[in-house]
Every structure is written in structure tokens, then in C-alpha cells.
Design a protein around this motif. Structure first.
Motif, PDB file in Angstrom:
ATOM      1  N   GLU A  63     -13.532-106.323   6.301  1.00  0.00           N
ATOM      2  CA  GLU A  63     -14.537-106.158   7.108  1.00  0.00           C
ATOM      3  C   GLU A  63     -14.526-106.125   8.413  1.00  0.00           C
ATOM      4  OE1 GLU A  63     -17.434-108.859   5.615  1.00  0.00           O
ATOM      5  OE2 GLU A  63     -17.814-107.962   3.709  1.00  0.00           O
ATOM      6  N   ALA A  64     -13.636-107.112   9.088  1.00  0.00           N
ATOM      7  CA  ALA A  64     -13.328-107.261  10.414  1.00  0.00           C
ATOM      8  C   ALA A  64     -12.387-106.040  10.582  1.00  0.00           C
ATOM      9  CB  ALA A  64     -12.569-108.611  10.681  1.00  0.00           C
ATOM     10  N   ALA A  65     -11.558-105.611   9.997  1.00  0.00           N
ATOM     11  CA  ALA A  65     -10.597-104.531  10.138  1.00  0.00           C
ATOM     12  C   ALA A  65     -11.391-103.322  10.463  1.00  0.00           C
ATOM     13  CB  ALA A  65      -9.475-104.381   9.262  1.00  0.00           C
ATOM     14  N   ALA A  66     -12.439-103.184   9.580  1.00  0.00           N
ATOM     15  CA  ALA A  66     -13.260-101.984   9.534  1.00  0.00           C
ATOM     16  C   ALA A  66     -14.261-101.636  10.830  1.00  0.00           C
ATOM     17  CB  ALA A  66     -14.410-101.861   8.421  1.00  0.00           C
TER      18      ALA A  66
ATOM     19  N   GLY B  43     -12.615-102.616  13.687  1.00  0.00           N
ATOM     20  CA  GLY B  43     -11.667-102.556  14.471  1.00  0.00           C
ATOM     21  C   GLY B  43     -11.418-103.785  15.387  1.00  0.00           C
ATOM     22  N   LEU B  44     -11.362-104.937  14.770  1.00  0.00           N
ATOM     23  CA  LEU B  44     -11.373-106.350  15.634  1.00  0.00           C
ATOM     24  C   LEU B  44     -10.106-106.600  15.539  1.00  0.00           C
ATOM     25  CD1 LEU B  44     -14.520-108.207  14.455  1.00  0.00           C
ATOM     26  CD2 LEU B  44     -14.436-106.895  16.676  1.00  0.00           C
ATOM     27  N   PRO B  45      -9.578-107.377  16.658  1.00  0.00           N
ATOM     28  CA  PRO B  45      -8.298-108.112  16.453  1.00  0.00           C
ATOM     29  C   PRO B  45      -8.446-109.292  15.595  1.00  0.00           C
ATOM     30  CG  PRO B  45      -8.651-107.835  18.642  1.00  0.00           C
ATOM     31  CD  PRO B  45      -9.880-107.340  18.032  1.00  0.00           C
ATOM     32  N   ILE B  46      -7.643-109.795  14.332  1.00  0.00           N
ATOM     33  CA  ILE B  46      -7.696-110.577  13.358  1.00  0.00           C
ATOM     34  C   ILE B  46      -6.820-111.833  13.650  1.00  0.00           C
ATOM     35  CG2 ILE B  46      -7.878-111.145  11.131  1.00  0.00           C
ATOM     36  CD1 ILE B  46      -8.543-107.794  10.913  1.00  0.00           C
ATOM     37  N   VAL B  47      -7.109-112.917  13.408  1.00  0.00           N
ATOM     38  CA  VAL B  47      -6.191-114.066  13.215  1.00  0.00           C
ATOM     39  C   VAL B  47      -6.533-114.541  12.140  1.00  0.00           C
ATOM     40  CG1 VAL B  47      -7.544-115.441  14.543  1.00  0.00           C
ATOM     41  CG2 VAL B  47      -5.248-116.156  14.394  1.00  0.00           C
ATOM     42  N   THR B  48      -5.594-115.411  11.078  1.00  0.00           N
ATOM     43  CA  THR B  48      -5.948-116.098  10.256  1.00  0.00           C
ATOM     44  C   THR B  48      -4.953-117.288  10.205  1.00  0.00           C
ATOM     45  OG1 THR B  48      -4.302-115.234   8.658  1.00  0.00           O
ATOM     46  CG2 THR B  48      -6.296-114.055   8.619  1.00  0.00           C
ATOM     47  N   GLY B  49      -5.177-118.230   9.150  1.00  0.00           N
ATOM     48  CA  GLY B  49      -4.079-119.529   8.993  1.00  0.00           C
ATOM     49  C   GLY B  49      -3.101-118.921   8.026  1.00  0.00           C
ATOM     50  N   LYS B  50      -2.233-119.720   7.512  1.00  0.00           N
ATOM     51  CA  LYS B  50      -1.044-119.267   6.692  1.00  0.00           C
ATOM     52  C   LYS B  50      -1.290-119.124   5.241  1.00  0.00           C
ATOM     53  CE  LYS B  50       2.270-119.962  10.105  1.00  0.00           C
ATOM     54  NZ  LYS B  50       2.865-118.637  10.546  1.00  0.00           N
ATOM     55  N   SER B  51      -2.566-119.725   4.935  1.00  0.00           N
ATOM     56  CA  SER B  51      -2.812-119.402   3.417  1.00  0.00           C
ATOM     57  C   SER B  51      -4.007-118.370   3.305  1.00  0.00           C
ATOM     58  CB  SER B  51      -3.875-120.939   2.989  1.00  0.00           C
ATOM     59  OG  SER B  51      -4.002-120.626   1.660  1.00  0.00           O
TER      60      SER B  51
ATOM     61  N   GLU C  77      -8.967 -97.554   7.728  1.00  0.00           N
ATOM     62  CA  GLU C  77      -9.493 -96.040   7.373  1.00  0.00           C
ATOM     63  C   GLU C  77      -8.218 -95.462   6.420  1.00  0.00           C
ATOM     64  OE1 GLU C  77      -9.905 -94.365  11.045  1.00  0.00           O
ATOM     65  OE2 GLU C  77     -12.104 -95.141  11.316  1.00  0.00           O
ATOM     66  N   GLY C  78      -7.163 -96.035   6.678  1.00  0.00           N
ATOM     67  CA  GLY C  78      -5.963 -95.129   5.755  1.00  0.00           C
ATOM     68  C   GLY C  78      -5.668 -95.714   4.347  1.00  0.00           C
TER      69      GLY C  78
ATOM     70  N   SER D 162      -4.713-102.779  21.464  1.00  0.00           N
ATOM     71  CA  SER D 162      -3.767-102.431  20.550  1.00  0.00           C
ATOM     72  C   SER D 162      -4.072-102.975  19.139  1.00  0.00           C
ATOM     73  CB  SER D 162      -2.422-102.872  21.028  1.00  0.00           C
ATOM     74  OG  SER D 162      -1.243-102.426  20.111  1.00  0.00           O
ATOM     75  N   MET D 163      -4.124-104.395  18.916  1.00  0.00           N
ATOM     76  CA  MET D 163      -4.697-104.916  17.686  1.00  0.00           C
ATOM     77  C   MET D 163      -5.719-104.248  16.845  1.00  0.00           C
ATOM     78  SD  MET D 163      -3.707-109.058  18.187  1.00  0.00           S
ATOM     79  CE  MET D 163      -4.181-109.439  16.676  1.00  0.00           C
ATOM     80  N   SER D 164      -6.911-103.834  17.796  1.00  0.00           N
ATOM     81  CA  SER D 164      -8.266-103.320  17.536  1.00  0.00           C
ATOM     82  C   SER D 164      -7.649-101.816  16.886  1.00  0.00           C
ATOM     83  CB  SER D 164      -8.978-103.162  18.804  1.00  0.00           C
ATOM     84  OG  SER D 164     -10.271-102.251  18.341  1.00  0.00           O
ATOM     85  N   ASP D 165      -7.042-101.080  17.539  1.00  0.00           N
ATOM     86  CA  ASP D 165      -6.731 -99.621  17.026  1.00  0.00           C
ATOM     87  C   ASP D 165      -5.941 -99.814  15.936  1.00  0.00           C
ATOM     88  OD1 ASP D 165      -7.940 -98.684  19.112  1.00  0.00           O
ATOM     89  OD2 ASP D 165      -6.045 -98.341  20.370  1.00  0.00           O
TER      90      ASP D 165
END
Length: 438
Positions: free
Chosen positions: A353-356, A358-366, A418-419, A408-411
Motif C-alpha cells: 500500500e505504501a509502495a502504491a 510511491g513512498l520510500p519504505i523502511v522495515t525491520g529485519k522480520s 505498478e509492474g 529515487s526510492m519513491s519512483d
């Protein structure tokens, strides 16, 4: 083996009911409509044939929304019953679809409850989202000749090992499925190894990539963004004001909020115009997280109390997302996203949902629950993983200080989102094929 499973379930029923009451202490809705958990509900009297879809809770209901819309569109001559197991999933379903769909809680997996459930509904097909599989439910469908399809199926290595430990029970359950539409080839292989028939398994991709952001939603997000940025739809942007950089921390769990708040405090020391939107995964935690924010000496505004405000308070540092069903809109109003359930060992939550947006995303390792989506986004340069508060603060600081990195992360995120669409069409073809056999 299923006989002993059912016997143990019956013997444990008092504990199951006590747990339901315990959950109702923090979330009173669990005490309501408890009869449905034993399939004690009125039989639908519409007369039309019925399709049954089980979507468990909020996450699965959000993922199933495009599917529900297609089912309503493609099968207007059918009733659509959507079941959940949580009140939050029920509330979101009713908010999004109202009386277009029927809803009850899925009963406990007891032979008599499932017999009543299927006897009252007599569905033409049972559709199950992701991995919510129950031995007695699938056995009852098989005995009644009701085809059962697992959609958007995912099976992590950890879950597969768990099923292998009770293979005498789980293998017949997987074998009873008439179709498995797996998110990835790795999921497909694990389903087959767990007992699903190879000829019934195919890779469809992840339906969560088929998310469509409506013009109405985009407009709502734009208004919210102006409010949070220091202006409003009526007043316009605040002249000369520095734009706030707003970070969403979505679907957080116990143990993560403290890390996120610590990282945010580090960020504020260097970038005082940053703002944090903190959204706990479960509504029963809203009060606890509010206390954590206050204990961190951060000024807070609750979303539930600020909906009518024209703009975010100037001194507000943290927005507590204490409402339900708004996360998708929230993503359209912020500049970056942290996806929770990943700094603790919960396997992560939906980052698509965040990618849709176009947001830069960060997560933990799990992130084992979304391993494929995580890999796609990480390989594209749209997502980074961190281990602690220091790394999280450093990543946020880089995004604010270096707009080119953020862009760049957003794009890249938008390109991945979309792909990778198309799973919904494959699943609808499978549903049609089984309905045509009836």
C-alpha cells in the motif's frame, strides 16, 4: 487424526470462551454476536445462489477489497457472504461495502458448527484469503461437494515447518483444497510439500499489487496532507512556512513503539520540523501507545479528536492514528513509511500500500510474511531494512536531508507496485472455472 483434533477443541472450548471474554475487556466488540461463532445466525432468505469469502481480519479484508468489488460486478445474480474472525475486520467490511455483502463471523472449527454453517449457507464455492485453513471446514466442504479455493496463498518456511509437525492432520486439509493460487513459486512449492495436489496449485502473484487508488481517495489524502503540512483546503499553505516532513509508522506492535519513538526523538534533535504518524496495529493498544508518547515528552494529537480541525496544531510532534480503516488514506498524506511487525519477530505487514503511493519504505529485519514483496522493493532500491533506533533515525535523516534519495526510492516503489499487477484476473478465471462446473 481429525477426530482427536476435534475432541481436543471441544475439551478446550471453555478456555476458548474465556479467551474471548478476556479480549472483550479491551475490545468490547468481541463480546457481541458471539452466537455466530457457533453458526447460530438466521439463514439468508434471498433465494439467490451464494459465494462465501473468508477474509479473517483487517489486513485480509483490505487485500480482498478488489476481489469483493469484482465478485459483486461479475456475479450480480449471486449473494456474497464475507466472513471474518475479528470485530475490526467486520467493521471495515461494513464500512467499505455496507449492505452489498452479507457478513457473519466464521464459526469455531467444530464439526457441528461447520455443519450448521454450510447447511445454512449452502455456498456454491468457498474462497479463503491467504492461509486461514481449518481442517473441519475444508473436510465439510469436501464431503458436501463445495469447491474450496485458497486465494493469494502464502506459506512461510516457519508455517510450513509447523504444519509438518502435525502432518497427519494438515496433509488431508491441504489435499482437500480444489485450488491454490499462491503468491510466489516458493509458496507454491511449500503448499505442494505440505499436501496440496500439484495439479491444483498455480502461481498467481500477490493480489495486494492490484490495489487501485481511486480519485476520491486521492482527493481525501490531498486534503489531509494540506492539513498536516500546516495549511488547509480553505486557508491554503501557510505562507513562508517550512514544509513538515511527515513519517508514517504503520501497524506497529508492542516493543516497536518504544524503538520508533526513540528514533524519532533523535531525528527531532536535528530536524525539528519532522512529524510522526504512529498507527498501532490493534485498536486495543491505542491507549497504551498514547501513554508511551506522553512518557516520551512528545506533544501529541489524536486523529480521532482532530478530524474536524482545519490544520494540525503547530506544536504537535506525533499524530496518534487511533482510527480504523484510514491507513491507505494516511499513506497518501505522508512523505515516508515504516512498516511495523518487523522490528519484533512478527513477520512484518503489507508494504505494498505504501509502495502504491510511491513512498520510500523502511522495515525491520522480520519480513517473512511479505518476503517476495520485500525482496522486490529492496532489489529495486525502494526499501531499506534497519535493526534498531539509531539506524532508523539515520535513514529518516537521510531522506529529509537528501531529497534526491527520497525521490529515487519513491519512483522505484511506484514502479514495483505498478509492474506486479494481474493476480486478480488469474484468480477470477479460477473462480469462474469452478463455478461453471456447478
Amino acid at each position: 487424526m481429525r477426530f482427536f483434533y476435534s475432541l481436543i477443541f471441544y475439551l478446550a472450548l471453555p478456555l476458548v470462551l474465556l479467551r474471548l471474554l478476556w479480549r472483550a475487556i479491551k475490545a468490547p466488540a468481541y463480546a457481541k454476536r458471539w452466537q455466530e461463532r457457533f453458526a447460530l445466525f438466521p439463514k439468508p432468505d434471498d433465494g439467490r445462489p451464494l459465494i462465501c469469502l473468508h477474509s479473517v481480519s483487517v489486513g485480509e479484508t483490505i487485500a480482498a477489497s478488489p476481489l469483493i468489488k469484482r465478485l459483486l460486478q461479475d456475479y450480480p445474480e449471486h449473494q456474497l457472504m464475507v466472513t471474518t474472525t475479528t470485530p475490526t475486520g467486520s467493521a471495515l467490511l461494513q464500512e467499505r461495502f455496507g449492505d452489498q455483502v452479507l457478513h457473519v463471523y466464521l464459526p469455531y472449527d467444530l464439526p457441528d458448527a461447520m455443519a450448521r454453517f454450510l447447511g445454512k449457507l449452502n455456498p456454491e464455492i468457498l474462497l479463503i484469503m491467504e492461509t486461514e485453513l481449518w481442517p473441519n471446514l475444508l473436510a465439510a466442504c469436501q464431503q458436501r461437494g463445495i469447491p474450496s479455493l485458497l486465494l493469494n496463498g502464502r506459506l512461510s518456511e516457519r508455517s510450513a515447518r509447523g504444519y509438518q509437525r502435525v502432518s497427519a492432520l494438515s496433509q488431508p486439509m491441504f489435499a482437500a483444497l480444489d485450488g491454490v493460487y499462491a503468491q510466489t513459486s516458493a509458496d507454491q512449492e511449500r503448499f505442494i510439500a505440505s499436501g496440496a495436489k500439484a495439479e491444483h496449485c498455480e502461481v498467481s502473484g500477490n493480489i495486494k499489487f492490484d490495489l487501485q487508488l481511486s480519485e476520491e481517495l486521492r482527493a481525501q489524502a490531498a486534503v489531509l496532507r494540506k492539513q498536516w503540512q500546516g495549511g488547509s483546503e480553505e486557508l491554503g499553505d501557510v505562507e513562508g512556512a517550512e514544509k513538515r516532513f511527515i513519517i508514517a509508522a504503520a501497524s506497529t506492535h508492542p516493543g516497536e513503539d518504544e524503538i520508533i519513538l526513540q528514533a524519532f526523538q533523535q531525528l527531532l534533535a536535528k530536524k525539528p520540523n519532522a512529524r510522526l504518524l504512529l498507527v498501532p496495529r490493534h485498536p486495543e493498544r491505542f491507549k497504551d501507545v498514547a501513554r508511551l508518547i506522553e512518557a516520551s515528552n512528545l506533544s501529541m494529537q489524536r486523529r480521532s479528536e482532530s478530524r474536524s480541525l482545519k490544520a494540525l496544531a503547530e506544536d504537535c510532534q506525533v499524530i496518534l492514528g487511533d482510527t480504523m480503516g484510514e491507513m491507505l488514506c494516511f499513506f497518501g498524506a505522508v512523505d515516508a513509511a515504516f512498516i511495523g511487525g518487523s522490528l519484533v519477530d512478527r513477520g512484518g505487514h503489507n508494504m505494498i500500500e505504501a509502495a502504491a503511493w510511491g513512498l520510500p519504505i523502511v522495515t525491520g529485519k522480520s519480513c517473512f510474511n511479505f518476503a517476495e514483496a520485500n525482496a522486490l522493493l529492496q532489489n529495486a532500491g525502494a526499501l531499506r531494512q534497519v535493526s534498531n533506533a539509531n539506524e532508523l533515525a539515520a535513514h529518516w535523516l537521510e531522506l529529509i536531508s537528501n531529497p534526491e534519495v527520497a525521490r529515487s526510492m519513491s519512483d522505484s516503489a511506484l514502479s514495483v507496485a505498478e509492474g506486479n499487477r494481474g493476480a486478480l484476473d488469474k484468480m477470477m478465471m479460477g473462480i469462474a472455472a469452478h463455478l461453471n462446473k456447478r
